[in-house]
Write a protein that holds these residues in place. Structure first.
Motif, PDB file in Angstrom:
ATOM      1  N   ILE A 112      27.133  25.661 -24.332  1.00 27.67           N
ATOM      2  CA  ILE A 112      27.169  26.916 -25.078  1.00 27.67           C
ATOM      3  C   ILE A 112      28.338  27.756 -24.599  1.00 27.67           C
ATOM      4  O   ILE A 112      28.569  27.904 -23.399  1.00 27.67           O
ATOM      5  CB  ILE A 112      25.835  27.690 -24.960  1.00 27.67           C
ATOM      6  CG1 ILE A 112      25.856  28.911 -25.882  1.00 27.67           C
ATOM      7  CG2 ILE A 112      25.527  28.079 -23.529  1.00 27.67           C
ATOM      8  CD1 ILE A 112      24.486  29.478 -26.155  1.00 27.67           C
ATOM      9  N   LEU A 119      26.698  37.513 -22.164  1.00 30.37           N
ATOM     10  CA  LEU A 119      26.240  36.565 -21.141  1.00 30.37           C
ATOM     11  C   LEU A 119      24.915  36.996 -20.515  1.00 30.37           C
ATOM     12  O   LEU A 119      23.995  36.187 -20.372  1.00 30.37           O
ATOM     13  CB  LEU A 119      27.318  36.414 -20.064  1.00 30.37           C
ATOM     14  CG  LEU A 119      26.986  35.446 -18.923  1.00 30.37           C
ATOM     15  CD1 LEU A 119      26.687  34.047 -19.454  1.00 30.37           C
ATOM     16  CD2 LEU A 119      28.140  35.401 -17.915  1.00 30.37           C
ATOM     17  N   GLU A 123      21.380  34.926 -20.608  1.00 28.53           N
ATOM     18  CA  GLU A 123      20.663  34.474 -19.415  1.00 28.53           C
ATOM     19  C   GLU A 123      19.173  34.743 -19.579  1.00 28.53           C
ATOM     20  O   GLU A 123      18.328  33.905 -19.237  1.00 28.53           O
ATOM     21  CB  GLU A 123      21.216  35.179 -18.173  1.00 28.53           C
ATOM     22  CG  GLU A 123      22.591  34.695 -17.765  1.00 28.53           C
ATOM     23  CD  GLU A 123      23.166  35.477 -16.596  1.00 28.53           C
ATOM     24  OE1 GLU A 123      23.961  34.887 -15.837  1.00 28.53           O
ATOM     25  OE2 GLU A 123      22.806  36.671 -16.433  1.00 28.53           O
ATOM     26  N   LYS A 132      18.196  25.191 -20.518  1.00 27.45           N
ATOM     27  CA  LYS A 132      19.314  25.270 -19.591  1.00 27.45           C
ATOM     28  C   LYS A 132      20.387  24.276 -20.028  1.00 27.45           C
ATOM     29  O   LYS A 132      20.324  23.080 -19.730  1.00 27.45           O
ATOM     30  CB  LYS A 132      18.870  24.959 -18.161  1.00 27.45           C
ATOM     31  CG  LYS A 132      19.969  25.244 -17.127  1.00 27.45           C
ATOM     32  CD  LYS A 132      19.469  25.063 -15.710  1.00 27.45           C
ATOM     33  CE  LYS A 132      20.572  25.402 -14.705  1.00 27.45           C
ATOM     34  NZ  LYS A 132      20.116  25.234 -13.305  1.00 27.45           N
ATOM     35  N   THR A 136      27.692  26.063 -19.446  1.00 23.87           N
ATOM     36  CA  THR A 136      27.841  27.368 -20.078  1.00 23.87           C
ATOM     37  C   THR A 136      29.275  27.822 -19.836  1.00 23.87           C
ATOM     38  O   THR A 136      29.714  27.916 -18.687  1.00 23.87           O
ATOM     39  CB  THR A 136      26.862  28.397 -19.493  1.00 23.87           C
ATOM     40  OG1 THR A 136      25.518  27.950 -19.741  1.00 23.87           O
ATOM     41  CG2 THR A 136      27.058  29.765 -20.130  1.00 23.87           C
ATOM     42  N   TYR A 146      29.398  29.560 -13.774  1.00 25.19           N
ATOM     43  CA  TYR A 146      29.813  29.245 -15.131  1.00 25.19           C
ATOM     44  C   TYR A 146      31.296  28.880 -15.165  1.00 25.19           C
ATOM     45  O   TYR A 146      32.075  29.273 -14.300  1.00 25.19           O
ATOM     46  CB  TYR A 146      29.561  30.431 -16.065  1.00 25.19           C
ATOM     47  CG  TYR A 146      28.119  30.875 -16.099  1.00 25.19           C
ATOM     48  CD1 TYR A 146      27.106  29.981 -16.427  1.00 25.19           C
ATOM     49  CD2 TYR A 146      27.778  32.190 -15.792  1.00 25.19           C
ATOM     50  CE1 TYR A 146      25.787  30.385 -16.462  1.00 25.19           C
ATOM     51  CE2 TYR A 146      26.451  32.607 -15.831  1.00 25.19           C
ATOM     52  CZ  TYR A 146      25.465  31.699 -16.152  1.00 25.19           C
ATOM     53  OH  TYR A 146      24.160  32.095 -16.181  1.00 25.19           O
TER      54      TYR A 146
END
Length: 488
Positions: A112, A119, A123, A132, A136, A146
């Motif tokens: 993603i 962000l 989360e 998950k 990311t 990330y």
């Protein structure tokens, strides 16, 4: 080059071929920064991201999601995914918390791409959805756990040897879009390579001659993100035609006219909920030169006769047209796009045009489900086409079609003596607010969460419903409120 009658191409290979062919043309103007992006530069970034995804083990049929506002790289994950046979499924930053969590749980994306400002929200969403992603990637600065999108733009040694994904089955799912069904939360709509290319390509070719003239450089202005089929269709169509798009973070009426003048915009899509602002804005910006604007389209929700009249008066030098489409058929269903038919839009301001020739259609009685005949006979519009969705992602879609294979649109419609289509109502029990589908049950759930509310019922605010609405108010204030201990 891709031919719209040719079904051999994958979406990715068609996009790649045309981006390469139009490499010296302008692909995007990023209004916020004045950045000018060519198709060649955009293609390079898409190839690098595609190769980086492959390095991470992402490939055919893997779900790749993104959530960001419009900017120079917002389309890159989408296009890069099609280059490797992965399936893009894009979220909108304005999507509700409930819908986002539900769709994350449904899609289970392996990757993603998220804007920095979304962000923190994601989360929380991913934790609630117990999802998950393997990776990311953040547009902008990222935290330690990330990856930054900038890492995906680094040069690759074998960029020129990159091989585009091909498929022998053009009806294979290429993209998953989202839409509310008749009940429940939004669903994933599986759209195939052929439908997306055919809709995006052939409709652009059928638009008024003046748009496609070789003497006019087409520049498109629209505001939706790639969550919406309108944005996806415009993106694909622009690549296939070598047209430029102006990218805007959000809508601003005053800025709308400045953008049209600055970039010589030839075509724009203005949703109904912006019409008033645009009309008022034109009156306040009379000196701005918008002669380049050849077509101003609207649609996606009800447009009144007064709204259309106001638009036509504010933009006398433009074709002002109202259209109708659905994600389930990858785009447009009806529109008055033939030059000789455009006068009908003035005479019949509330029509959404004529149904495009590649659809078979019928209007059926809501109770008997038998076709109705003749003008002004209302019923549910149903469509049969080779462009319809493959089905709902990981959901049963059998109820979406009738026994003859016609797609149930869920819209009450009728045609007049000129075969112009009108959308009269919705069978679906939902509201539409600024393009979003809102289920009454979801609104009720939010209202019920308030400690002062014991019961809640959400109904449409319509003239027919006023008596019922006042009755609900009476019961609420005389019965329910009395049973609740009010704070001092």
């Amino acid at each position: 080059m891709y031919s719209f009658s040719d079904t051999r191409y994958s979406l990715g290979s068609a996009l790649y071929a045309h981006m390469k062919y139009f490499r010296n043309r302008i692909a995007q103007y990023e209004d916020e920064t004045d950045y000018v992006d060519t198709y060649g530069a955009l293609l390079t970034r898409c190839v690098r991201v595609a190769m980086k995804l492959q390095e991470l083990g992402i490939g055919e049929d893997d779900i790749v999601s993104a959530c960001t506002h419009n900017h120079r790289n917002s389309c890159v994950p989408f296009i890069a995914s099609t280059f490797i046979g992965a399936i893009p499924a894009t979220f909108d930053p304005g999507l509700s918390d409930i819908d986002t969590v539900s769709l994350l749980r449904l899609m289970q994306p392996k990757v993603i791409f998220i804007s920095q400002e979304k962000l923190k929200d994601f989360e929380t969403y991913m934790e609630k959805a117990q999802v998950k992603p393997a990776y990311t990637i953040v547009f902008g600065e990222s935290r330690g756990q990330y990856m930054s999108f900038d890492e995906f733009l680094k040069p690759q040694i074998k960029e020129r040897q990159f091989k585009i994904y091909e498929t022998s089955n053009p009806k294979k799912t290429a993209v998953v879009m989202f839409s509310s069904g008749t009940t429940g939360l939004p669903k994933g709509i599986c759209l195939n390579h052929y439908a997306l290319l055919k809709q995006s390509g052939s409709f652009r070719d059928d638009c008024p001659e003046i748009i496609n003239s070789d003497t006019v450089d087409s520049v498109l202005l629209l505001y939706p993100t790639l969550y919406w089929i309108s944005a996806v269709g415009i993106l694909i169509g622009a690549v296939l035609k070598g047209e430029a798009k102006v990218l805007c973070r959000s809508f601003n009426a005053k800025r709308f006219f400045e953008i049209v003048e600055k970039y010589k915009v030839t075509m724009s899509f203005v949703p109904p909920y912006y019409i008033h602002e645009v009309v008022v804005g034109r009156a306040e910006n009379k000196d701005v030169d918008i002669r380049s604007l050849k077509v101003l389209a609207t649609g996606s929700a009800h447009v009144s006769a007064n709204q259309m009249a106001d638009m036509m008066a504010a933009f006398p030098g433009s074709y002002v047209i109202n259209g109708y489409g659905q994600t389930e058929v990858a785009g447009v269903i009806s529109c008055l796009y033939d030059p000789e038919d455009l006068e009908l839009q003035r005479k019949k301001p509330t029509t959404v045009g004529k149904i495009i020739s590649h659809y078979q259609w019928k209007i059926v009685d809501l109770e008997t489900e038998k076709p109705v005949t003749g003008p002004y006979k209302k019923g549910e519009l149903r469509l049969k086409t080779d462009l319809h969705m493959n089905g709902y992602y990981k959901m049963d879609s059998s109820d979406a079609f009738d026994s003859e294979g016609y797609l149930r649109t869920g819209d009450v419609a009728f045609v007049d003596e000129d075969n112009c289509l009108y959308i009269d109502d919705r069978i679906k029990e939902m509201f539409k607010y600024r393009g979003w589908h809102v289920l009454p049950a979801i609104v009720e759930e939010v209202v019920m969460a308030h400690p002062a509310v014991k019961e809640a019922a959400v109904i449409g605010k319509d003239v027919v419903c006023l008596v019922i609405q006042w009755l609900v108010y009476y019961i609420y204030y005389t019965v329910i409120i009395d049973s609740i201990s009010r704070p001092e």
